[in-house]
Enzyme design. Structure first.
Site, mmCIF file in Angstrom:
data_model
loop_
_atom_site.group_PDB
_atom_site.id
_atom_site.type_symbol
_atom_site.label_atom_id
_atom_site.label_comp_id
_atom_site.label_asym_id
_atom_site.label_seq_id
_atom_site.Cartn_x
_atom_site.Cartn_y
_atom_site.Cartn_z
ATOM 1 N N ASP A 145 0.824 -1.219 0.000
ATOM 2 C CA ASP A 145 0.000 0.000 0.000
ATOM 3 C C ASP A 145 0.856 1.266 0.000
ATOM 4 O OD1 ASP A 145 -2.184 -1.602 0.113
ATOM 5 O OD2 ASP A 145 -2.642 -1.255 2.213
ATOM 6 N N LEU A 180 -2.509 -7.938 1.565
ATOM 7 C CA LEU A 180 -1.676 -8.179 0.399
ATOM 8 C C LEU A 180 -0.340 -7.460 0.466
ATOM 9 C CD1 LEU A 180 -4.383 -7.828 -2.397
ATOM 10 C CD2 LEU A 180 -3.525 -9.941 -1.357
#
Length: 388
Positions: A145, A180
């Protein structure tokens, strides 16, 4: 298994990556080519053109680089996508039952996953790079991110799951609870087959959204999303949406928790992501009393610290206003004197919901003459609540 130079073949390198990922505690790993998501860029452009990103201006500014990993890094050939299960030990919707206590999104109840996953990715790379490549040393970059990378379409292309109707990744083995991380590399690695969509006719996630943030399946309007409103949005929460937020003070799990694929989900194994007891269902009154130092200390290793005390207390006061509990009114009244206009405005709204009109009018007579901020002064107008 080895090339003549002593380096691993691409197939052997892939096996090593999987082994290293499992050793670091990742629950899913897959690989896709750097050019595997040509379909994602047009959808992103359409979404941005609609204005659904709200005041996340950085998404517009980075749109060209976000379109493809190669737009971000021209030399990349493969992207390794990794998923870390953070499955909760209880249904997160249970936190919505007591309106005097706060609901915090599951991923934010423990340590900050950004730093946790980044450390794991760097350790994988430190063990991988010396053993792969050839005459030219392989290059890698890690992402959590932290860059304009479309992790969810890449994860779907790498076979970790599919993007459900709520736009989040869904795994047949882990349900909705996967965080993720990505390793982009100049290595050309064998790729995995993409996962196909298994949503079928189900619309449980769409129907579960408290603010109606899904105008259509597979499309989200961030401007109505509780996670956006409580984390990314910098100003006052729109009046019409405030009552719909309930006691959610940081993020929202409703669409994730509603997914039927969660029947296959398991409890997360990473202890640092497990919920801290003080973050399970903290009392709103307790949170409302946090000054800046106490806020920083309490959320030092939490993703919540990224929002900052001002927006955090805006959210807490919104929840207090939704609590229906007049006993919480003194907490809001005390914050009418806070130096931050965003907090004062949220305190006014909370009081407008908790105290009788005559009491609210007396408070307005006392505070409005000294209020210098126009937005806060507007919050004192009781007719606005009816209009909303």
């Amino acid at each position: 298994m080895l090339r003549g130079s002593g380096f691993l073949t691409p197939a052997a390198a892939r096996l090593l990556i999987v082994d290293l990922a499992r050793a670091e505690g990742f629950d899913a790993v897959g690989i896709c080519a750097a050019d595997a998501i040509p379909h994602a860029a047009p959808r992103l452009a359409e979404w941005l053109a609609s204005g659904a990103q709200g005041d996340m201006g950085w998404m517009t500014e980075t749109a060209e680089r976000r379109a493809s990993p190669r737009a971000l890094w021209p030399d990349v050939r493969s992207v390794v996508m990794l998923g870390l299960n953070y499955g909760p030990d209880e249904d997160p919707r249970a936190a919505l039952m007591d309106p005097a206590r706060a609901a915090i999104s599951v991923y934010a109840r423990g340590d900050d996953y950004h730093e946790l996953i980044k450390g794991k990715l760097k350790r994988i790379c430190s063990r991988l790079v010396p053993r792969v490549g050839g005459p030219e040393r392989a290059e890698v970059k890690v992402f959590v991110d932290t860059a304009p990378l479309m992790e969810k379409p890449l994860a779907a292309s790498a076979g970790l799951g599919w993007q459900g109707k709520h736009t989040n990744l869904v795994s047949r083995e882990k349900g909705s609870w996967l965080l993720l991380g990505a390793i982009a590399t100049t290595l050309e690695l064998p790729v995995d087959a993409p996962e196909r969509d298994h949503c079928g006719s189900c619309r449980a996630c769409l129907d579960a959204c408290p603010t109606g943030a899904f105008p259509a399946p597979y499309r989200i309007d961030a401007r109505r999303c509780v996670s956006y409103l409580t984390i990314e949005h910098k100003g006052p929460i729109p009046r019409a949406l405030r009552p719909l937020i309930g006691n959610r003070i940081y993020g929202c799990d409703d669409c994730l928790a509603a997914c039927p694929w969660n029947k296959f989900a398991a409890l997360g194994r990473e202890a640092r992501l497990a919920a801290r007891e003080e973050n399970r269902n903290p009392a709103l009154a307790e949170l409302a009393r946090l000054d800046d130092g106490a806020f920083r200390a309490r959320f030092a290793k939490s993703p919540i610290k990224r929002t900052g005390r001002v927006r955090f207390l805006r959210n807490v006061l919104t929840a207090i206003g939704n609590s229906g509990d007049p006993a919480l009114a003194p907490e809001a009244e005390r914050l009418l004197a806070d130096p931050e206009p965003l907090i004062r405005g949220a305190a006014v709204w909370a009081l407008s919901r908790l105290v009788p009109p005559a009491v609210f009018a007396r408070l307005a007579a006392r505070h409005v003459p000294a209020e210098a901020d126009a937005a806060v002064r507007a919050e004192w107008d009781p007719s606005l609540e009816n209009a909303a």
